[in-house]
Design an enzyme around this catalytic site. Structure first.
Site, PDB file in Angstrom:
ATOM      1  CD  GLN A  77     -31.142 -46.159  47.887  1.00  0.00           C
ATOM      2  OE1 GLN A  77     -31.935 -46.439  48.786  1.00  0.00           O
ATOM      3  NE2 GLN A  77     -29.897 -46.585  47.910  1.00  0.00           N
ATOM      4  CB  CYS A 134     -21.371 -44.990  45.581  1.00  0.00           C
ATOM      5  SG  CYS A 134     -20.595 -46.340  46.448  1.00  0.00           S
ATOM      6  CE  LYS A 151     -28.907 -50.383  46.956  1.00  0.00           C
ATOM      7  NZ  LYS A 151     -27.809 -49.856  47.745  1.00  0.00           N
ATOM      8  CG  HIS A 168     -24.792 -45.524  43.214  1.00  0.00           C
ATOM      9  ND1 HIS A 168     -23.897 -46.382  42.626  1.00  0.00           N
ATOM     10  CD2 HIS A 168     -24.819 -45.865  44.530  1.00  0.00           C
ATOM     11  CE1 HIS A 168     -23.413 -47.201  43.542  1.00  0.00           C
ATOM     12  NE2 HIS A 168     -23.960 -46.903  44.711  1.00  0.00           N
ATOM     13  CG  ASP A 204     -30.222 -46.398  39.921  1.00  0.00           C
ATOM     14  OD1 ASP A 204     -30.785 -47.305  40.555  1.00  0.00           O
ATOM     15  OD2 ASP A 204     -29.116 -45.918  40.242  1.00  0.00           O
TER      16      ASP A 204
HETATM   17  C1  LIG Z   1     -29.251 -45.228  43.523  1.00  0.00           C
HETATM   18  C2  LIG Z   1     -28.390 -46.451  43.448  1.00  0.00           C
HETATM   19  N1  LIG Z   1     -28.053 -46.937  42.259  1.00  0.00           N
HETATM   20  C3  LIG Z   1     -27.294 -48.025  42.125  1.00  0.00           C
HETATM   21  C4  LIG Z   1     -26.790 -48.673  43.233  1.00  0.00           C
HETATM   22  C5  LIG Z   1     -25.947 -49.882  43.040  1.00  0.00           C
HETATM   23  O1  LIG Z   1     -26.599 -51.000  43.491  1.00  0.00           O
HETATM   24  P1  LIG Z   1     -25.855 -52.412  43.648  1.00  0.00           P
HETATM   25  O2  LIG Z   1     -24.605 -52.131  44.409  1.00  0.00           O
HETATM   26  O3  LIG Z   1     -26.833 -53.215  44.410  1.00  0.00           O
HETATM   27  O4  LIG Z   1     -25.608 -52.909  42.294  1.00  0.00           O
HETATM   28  C6  LIG Z   1     -27.103 -48.199  44.495  1.00  0.00           C
HETATM   29  C7  LIG Z   1     -26.549 -48.835  45.693  1.00  0.00           C
HETATM   30  O5  LIG Z   1     -26.341 -48.224  46.701  1.00  0.00           O
HETATM   31  C8  LIG Z   1     -27.929 -47.052  44.614  1.00  0.00           C
HETATM   32  O6  LIG Z   1     -28.277 -46.570  45.792  1.00  0.00           O
END
Ligand SMILES: Cc1ncc(COP(=O)(O)O)c(C=O)c1O
Length: 402
Positions: A199, A360, A222, A119, A196
């Site tokens: 997901q 993203c 999430k 992401h 991270d």
């Molecule tokens: C794999 C992953 N990392 C990071 C993020 C960023 O999360 P946030 O926008 O809640 O900070 C997301 C959000 O879609 C994501 O799917």
């Protein structure tokens, strides 16, 4: 899992005259009554600023806020809640670590390994850190199906590798990484790891004690909690060594006009008035997931993902984007001859919410030679009927478009 939808008011309302079939939980999940009611209840009964007042209401708010930290620690199987920092979300968690590591632990020519499937929030913070320090970003490339294997990671490691920052489950194609083995290989070599877990947290049990990363980030929105709240797990030794990310109230010990000393962890990393009610409601979201049972959730997500994958795969006008060996919660695909945005718009006209875009994850899209995909992702409220309705409407739309 049959009656779970009833817990989600938005899924029982009509939007534009239609009940919504929500298939975009990877972007954000819907909220159950228990979380919504907790937000209202906290503002009505126990709201005040935390850690400050001697008066009762502030103590109640502080107790609830700190109880939530304990709950997050338990949810991630972390021994000490001091190792849990409340953040705005995964993005802030990664920025915090990248920035603080860049301040004093990352040097010229050090290497940071991230994958093609990140992401953007696990790419851009490292670019900034690299720019500040002269460190280099090393790209761990998946195979053509989107698999990331430990053997490939090991090939990327050099004497200069300082940090490995990878997703537990990717948001573009839902591939599962062997994160425990990755953290083990890193530990053997004294490399810092950040996972991270955005997901993964909605679908699988997160056991920090078993995975042993240095840092792990999640987003509350999430996992059925509010937006604007998330958590960062940080290994105590690291958190104590790192410099603060933001500064101001709450994170200090002693302040004079010329210099200050900082509070102990976790407060050192929570400058300013936090998202008090968000943090408290995050505990309700965790309770909601625990009540269902995380193993049951994994089983359910797995079941829905498999069914959808197989049904899409059997359609000759569908191209699945990313064919990893292990996936969960997410399927990305294209309808031959149609733009993802057109398909998503027509599905929306029929009350079906799916995501179309680059998610993203532009480098991931390039890896699969696409600009955008359609993405279906699941939450606890989805069921086989949602998949059937989605497919019936998709087939109809394809007839219309072609
Ligand atoms: C794999 C992953 N990392 C990071 C993020 C960023 O999360 P946030 O926008 O809640 O900070 C997301 C959000 O879609 C994501 O799917």
């Amino acid at each position: 899992m049959n009656n779970i939808k009833e817990n989600f008011p938005i899924l029982n309302k009509k939007i534009d005259g239609k009940k919504v079939i929500y298939l975009d939980s990877a972007a954000s999940s819907q909220k159950p009554y228990s979380v919504i009611n907790d937000i209202k209840h906290t503002y009505e009964n126990s709201y005040a600023n935390v850690h400050r007042g001697i008066y009762k209401l502030s103590q109640i708010a502080t107790d609830k806020y700190e109880a939530s930290r304990e709950k997050v620690a338990k949810f991630l199987n972390v021994k000490s809640s001091k190792e849990i920092i409340f953040t705005r979300g995964a993005t802030e968690g990664i920025n915090l670590i990248a920035s603080s590591l860049a301040d004093s632990f990352l040097s010229q020519d050090d290497e940071v390994i991230i994958s093609t499937l990140e992401h953007h929030s696990n790419i851009v913070p490292w670019q900034i850190a690299a720019k500040k320090t002269g460190a280099k970003i090393v790209e761990l490339k998946p195979d053509s199906n989107g698999n990331i294997f430990v053997e490939e990671l090991i090939k990327c490691i050099t004497k200069r590798t300082k940090i490995i920052s990878l997703p537990h489950i990717t948001n573009s194609i839902g591939s599962i990484l062997p994160i425990k083995e990755i953290c083990l290989e890193a530990k053997k070599r004294g490399i810092i790891t950040l996972v991270d877990g955005c997901q993964a947290a909605p679908h699988v049990e997160i056991d920090i004690n078993e995975i042993q990363p240095d840092f792990y980030v999640i987003s509350g929105h999430k996992i059925y909690g509010p937006s604007g709240i998330g958590a960062l797990y940080g290994n105590k030794e690291w958190l104590e060594k790192l410099s603060p990310y933001q500064t101001g109230g709450e994170m200090i010990d002693f302040v004079s006009i010329q210099k200050s000393t900082y509070a102990n962890i976790p407060n050192k990393f929570e400058a300013g008035t936090p998202n008090i009610v968000g943090a408290i409601a995050l505990a309700s979201a965790i309770d909601f997931m625990n009540e269902i049972g995380i193993n049951k959730i994994t089983e359910h997500s797995n079941y829905l993902t498999k069914i959808l994958y197989e049904k899409l795969k059997s359609l000759n006008y569908i191209r699945i984007v990313g064919e990893p060996e292990r996936r969960l919660g997410i399927v990305s695909f294209l309808v031959e001859g149609s733009h993802p945005h057109d398909v998503a718009l027509l599905l929306d006209n029929r009350g079906i919410s799916v995501r179309a875009g680059h998610h993203c994850a532009q480098p991931a899209m390039r890896h699969f030679n696409v600009d955008t995909t359609l993405r279906v992702s699941f939450g606890v409220y989805n069921n086989e009927e949602d998949i059937d309705k989605f497919l019936i409407n998709l087939k109809d739309i394809v007839k219309y478009l072609q």
